[in-house]
Design an enzyme around this catalytic site. Structure first.
Site, PDB file in Angstrom:
ATOM      1  N   CYS A 257     -67.599 -47.816  95.623  1.00 57.56           N
ATOM      2  CA  CYS A 257     -67.254 -47.806  97.033  1.00 57.56           C
ATOM      3  C   CYS A 257     -67.419 -48.964  97.737  1.00 57.56           C
ATOM      4  O   CYS A 257     -66.724 -49.836  98.290  1.00 57.56           O
ATOM      5  CB  CYS A 257     -67.783 -46.571  97.710  1.00 57.56           C
ATOM      6  SG  CYS A 257     -67.293 -44.815  97.072  1.00 57.56           S
TER       7      CYS A 257
HETATM    8  N1  LIG Z   1     -67.848 -42.120  93.626  1.00 57.31           N
HETATM    9  C1  LIG Z   1     -68.110 -41.838  94.932  1.00 57.31           C
HETATM   10  O1  LIG Z   1     -69.246 -41.728  95.115  1.00 57.31           O
HETATM   11  C2  LIG Z   1     -66.895 -41.894  95.732  1.00 57.31           C
HETATM   12  C3  LIG Z   1     -66.955 -41.271  96.967  1.00 57.31           C
HETATM   13  C4  LIG Z   1     -66.226 -41.121  97.885  1.00 57.31           C
HETATM   14  C5  LIG Z   1     -64.597 -41.576  97.399  1.00 57.31           C
HETATM   15  N2  LIG Z   1     -64.504 -42.122  96.254  1.00 57.31           N
HETATM   16  C6  LIG Z   1     -63.060 -42.466  95.727  1.00 57.31           C
HETATM   17  O2  LIG Z   1     -62.754 -41.368  95.008  1.00 57.31           O
HETATM   18  C7  LIG Z   1     -61.693 -41.710  93.995  1.00 57.31           C
HETATM   19  C8  LIG Z   1     -62.133 -41.478  92.466  1.00 57.31           C
HETATM   20  O3  LIG Z   1     -63.593 -41.909  92.421  1.00 57.31           O
HETATM   21  P1  LIG Z   1     -64.514 -41.174  91.441  1.00 57.31           P
HETATM   22  O4  LIG Z   1     -65.883 -41.933  91.752  1.00 57.31           O
HETATM   23  O5  LIG Z   1     -64.496 -39.743  91.273  1.00 57.31           O
HETATM   24  O6  LIG Z   1     -64.061 -41.862  89.999  1.00 57.31           O
HETATM   25  P2  LIG Z   1     -64.533 -41.590  88.495  1.00 57.31           P
HETATM   26  O7  LIG Z   1     -63.968 -42.654  87.668  1.00 57.31           O
HETATM   27  O8  LIG Z   1     -65.716 -40.868  88.452  1.00 57.31           O
HETATM   28  O9  LIG Z   1     -63.683 -40.286  88.098  1.00 57.31           O
HETATM   29  C9  LIG Z   1     -61.953 -40.550  87.966  1.00 57.31           C
HETATM   30  C10 LIG Z   1     -61.546 -39.748  86.782  1.00 57.31           C
HETATM   31  O10 LIG Z   1     -60.054 -39.592  87.088  1.00 57.31           O
HETATM   32  C11 LIG Z   1     -59.770 -39.828  85.561  1.00 57.31           C
HETATM   33  N3  LIG Z   1     -58.476 -40.313  85.441  1.00 57.31           N
HETATM   34  C12 LIG Z   1     -57.984 -41.395  85.562  1.00 57.31           C
HETATM   35  N4  LIG Z   1     -56.854 -41.604  85.710  1.00 57.31           N
HETATM   36  C13 LIG Z   1     -56.181 -40.443  85.667  1.00 57.31           C
HETATM   37  C14 LIG Z   1     -54.688 -40.001  85.629  1.00 57.31           C
HETATM   38  N5  LIG Z   1     -53.681 -40.778  85.550  1.00 57.31           N
HETATM   39  N6  LIG Z   1     -54.621 -38.552  85.203  1.00 57.31           N
HETATM   40  C15 LIG Z   1     -55.679 -37.928  85.202  1.00 57.31           C
HETATM   41  N7  LIG Z   1     -57.079 -38.193  85.196  1.00 57.31           N
HETATM   42  C16 LIG Z   1     -57.275 -39.495  85.522  1.00 57.31           C
HETATM   43  C17 LIG Z   1     -60.648 -40.351  84.595  1.00 57.31           C
HETATM   44  O11 LIG Z   1     -60.743 -40.063  83.346  1.00 57.31           O
HETATM   45  C18 LIG Z   1     -61.942 -39.820  85.402  1.00 57.31           C
HETATM   46  O12 LIG Z   1     -62.770 -38.985  84.624  1.00 57.31           O
HETATM   47  C19 LIG Z   1     -61.846 -43.432  93.941  1.00 57.31           C
HETATM   48  O13 LIG Z   1     -60.785 -43.492  95.086  1.00 57.31           O
HETATM   49  C20 LIG Z   1     -63.064 -43.640  94.846  1.00 57.31           C
HETATM   50  O14 LIG Z   1     -62.997 -44.722  95.605  1.00 57.31           O
HETATM   51  C21 LIG Z   1     -65.519 -42.214  95.414  1.00 57.31           C
END
Ligand SMILES: NC(=O)c1ccc[n+]([C@@H]2O[C@H](COP(=O)([O-])OP(=O)(O)OC[C@H]3O[C@@H](n4cnc5c(N)ncnc54)[C@H](O)[C@@H]3O)[C@@H](O)[C@H]2O)c1
Length: 401
Positions: A257
């Site tokens: 982030c």
């Molecule tokens: N990690 C955090 O603390 C956090 C907090 C708030 C917001 N976010 C936002 O949330 C979003 C997701 O982040 P995250 O940390 O959960 O990511 P992550 O990498 O932990 O998880 C993403 C998942 O999506 C899957 N994926 C990717 N492309 C895909 C597709 N086309 N179809 C199905 N699955 C797919 C991946 O295999 C993975 O398991 C981002 O935009 C991030 O900026 C993250």
């Protein structure tokens, strides 16, 4: 009601675990290994207990899948996929594009689509909606809403229930159904007038942190040049009961982030002819911290790190999680190696990273603490090398910022 959640990472799995108490949840992920592990009841995310997952699987409230057909009868679909930067540090919407394709190609009856991934203002209206429509059968009209996720992995005092949730819809019916959905498991819903406000608020929250971290990192360098303690000065400033918020210096920022989101804001600002110089510079200051730290370590060690055994303690981007995305430890290690040091790292929470394993916490010439997990004993860190530089301010007796 059946809910589909696209992406089962930090955000998607966390929300799945909460939503499964009230809805039937399909956790869709394109990574088959993750899907297989989840269906065995094994959580890979801090804060989501495997026991809870196993309970929902047993009761039929949760199932992981990589099959598009499993989301075709969902009433609500949430997008929670990565939004990283491209190699030239521009917003990368390829994962969102792929998620839209999955939805468009598999869901033929109108549903509510909520984006929880972080992106720049206009993403829901001008990217997600038209992309899903491009892949959908002609005449299918979905509803669209946004609720940017605020989860802080590993944190236990704030969760889905007590963290206020900002949301907006593209249409009044989307707004209403979104409110109804989140009100099942979130106590405080904050409605805003447009998706763009919700998207911008999320980016601004993290930009606020990025610039304040940069400010304190710059101040740490000023305090050192003045020969005063940065920590004592910050504690003194923090006695002001209003108008001040304490941030602490570090080796830089990490995770998915803080190093990424402000660049989304800067990119969209510049596209609209608005300057984002402050945001861009904050990013640079945080990236430069690793070089500054290595310079300080070298200065304290006769100006030369050639051949020295340096142990980097803690490579996760923050304490008590195994997440190494964008970790400042990577740049610290890179700069140490450029100075000729022989670098290994110790982090039992991460264990293996970039084909290397965690080294024992002992026997180094120099130890540089980047992240201090609570499981790591301070005294053992101090005993691991005759010279210890601590970037966290948590290791008593060590040299530091
Ligand atoms: N990690 C955090 O603390 C956090 C907090 C708030 C917001 N976010 C936002 O949330 C979003 C997701 O982040 P995250 O940390 O959960 O990511 P992550 O990498 O932990 O998880 C993403 C998942 O999506 C899957 N994926 C990717 N492309 C895909 C597709 N086309 N179809 C199905 N699955 C797919 C991946 O295999 C993975 O398991 C981002 O935009 C991030 O900026 C993250």
């Amino acid at each position: 009601m059946k809910i589909g959640i696209i992406g089962q990472g930090y955000v998607g799995l966390t929300i799945s675990a909460f939503a499964a108490e009230f809805f039937e949840v399909v956790g869709f992920d394109s990574n088959q290994k993750i899907v297989d592990q989840l269906n065995l009841g094994h959580s890979h995310i801090e804060g989501v207990e495997s026991a809870l997952l196993a309970k929902w699987i047993k009761s039929g409230q949760y199932k992981a899948s990589s099959q598009g057909s499993d989301i075709q009868d969902c009433e609500i679909i949430i997008i929670a996929v990565p939004t990283p930067l491209t190699s030239d540090r521009k917003p990368d919407l390829t994962y969102i594009d792929a998620a839209c394709k999955t939805i468009g190609q598999n869901v033929s009856a109108p549903v509510l689509i909520i984006n929880e991934s972080t992106s720049f203002p206009g993403t829901l209206r001008s990217f997600i909606k038209p992309t899903i429509e491009r892949y959908s059968p002609i005449g299918v009209e979905h509803r669209y809403a946004i609720s940017p996720e605020r989860v802080d992995p590993g944190r236990i005092d704030f969760n889905q229930k007590n963290t206020p949730r900002v949301y907006a819809g593209l249409t009044p019916d989307a707004l209403e159904k979104t409110r109804e959905f989140y009100s099942k498991f979130c106590d405080n819903l904050v409605e805003v007038s447009s998706p763009e406000v919700a998207e911008a608020a999320k980016l601004f929250e993290n930009t606020f942190r990025q610039v304040n971290i940069a400010l304190v990192n710059e101040f740490a360098q000023i305090a050192h040049a003045l020969g005063i303690s940065v920590y004592e000065t910050l504690d003194a400033a923090n006695t002001k009961p209003y108008g001040f918020m304490k941030f602490t210096p570090s080796a830089g920022v990490g995770g998915h982030c803080i190093p990424v989101d402000p660049t989304y804001l800067a990119a969209v600002a510049e596209e609209h002819g608005a300057p984002a110089t402050f945001i861009r510079r904050a990013n640079e200051v945080n990236l430069e911290m690793s070089e500054y730290i290595v310079r300080r370590v070298a200065e304290d060690n006769g100006g030369n790190l050639q051949g020295k055994n340096v142990l980097v303690v803690g490579v996760a981007y923050k304490p008590n999680v195994a997440d190494v995305r964008e970790t400042a430890a990577e740049l610290v290690i890179q700069h140490l190696r450029t100075h000729g040091a022989v670098v290994s790292w110790h982090d039992d929470v991460v264990s293996t990273w970039k084909g290397e394993s965690s080294a024992p916490l002992q026997g180094a010439d120099i130890a540089v603490v980047v992240t201090k997990h609570s499981s790591v004993d301070e005294k053992k860190i101090m005993a691991s090398a005759p010279y210890v530089f601590d970037t966290t301010g948590k290791v008593k007796g060590a040299k530091g910022l």
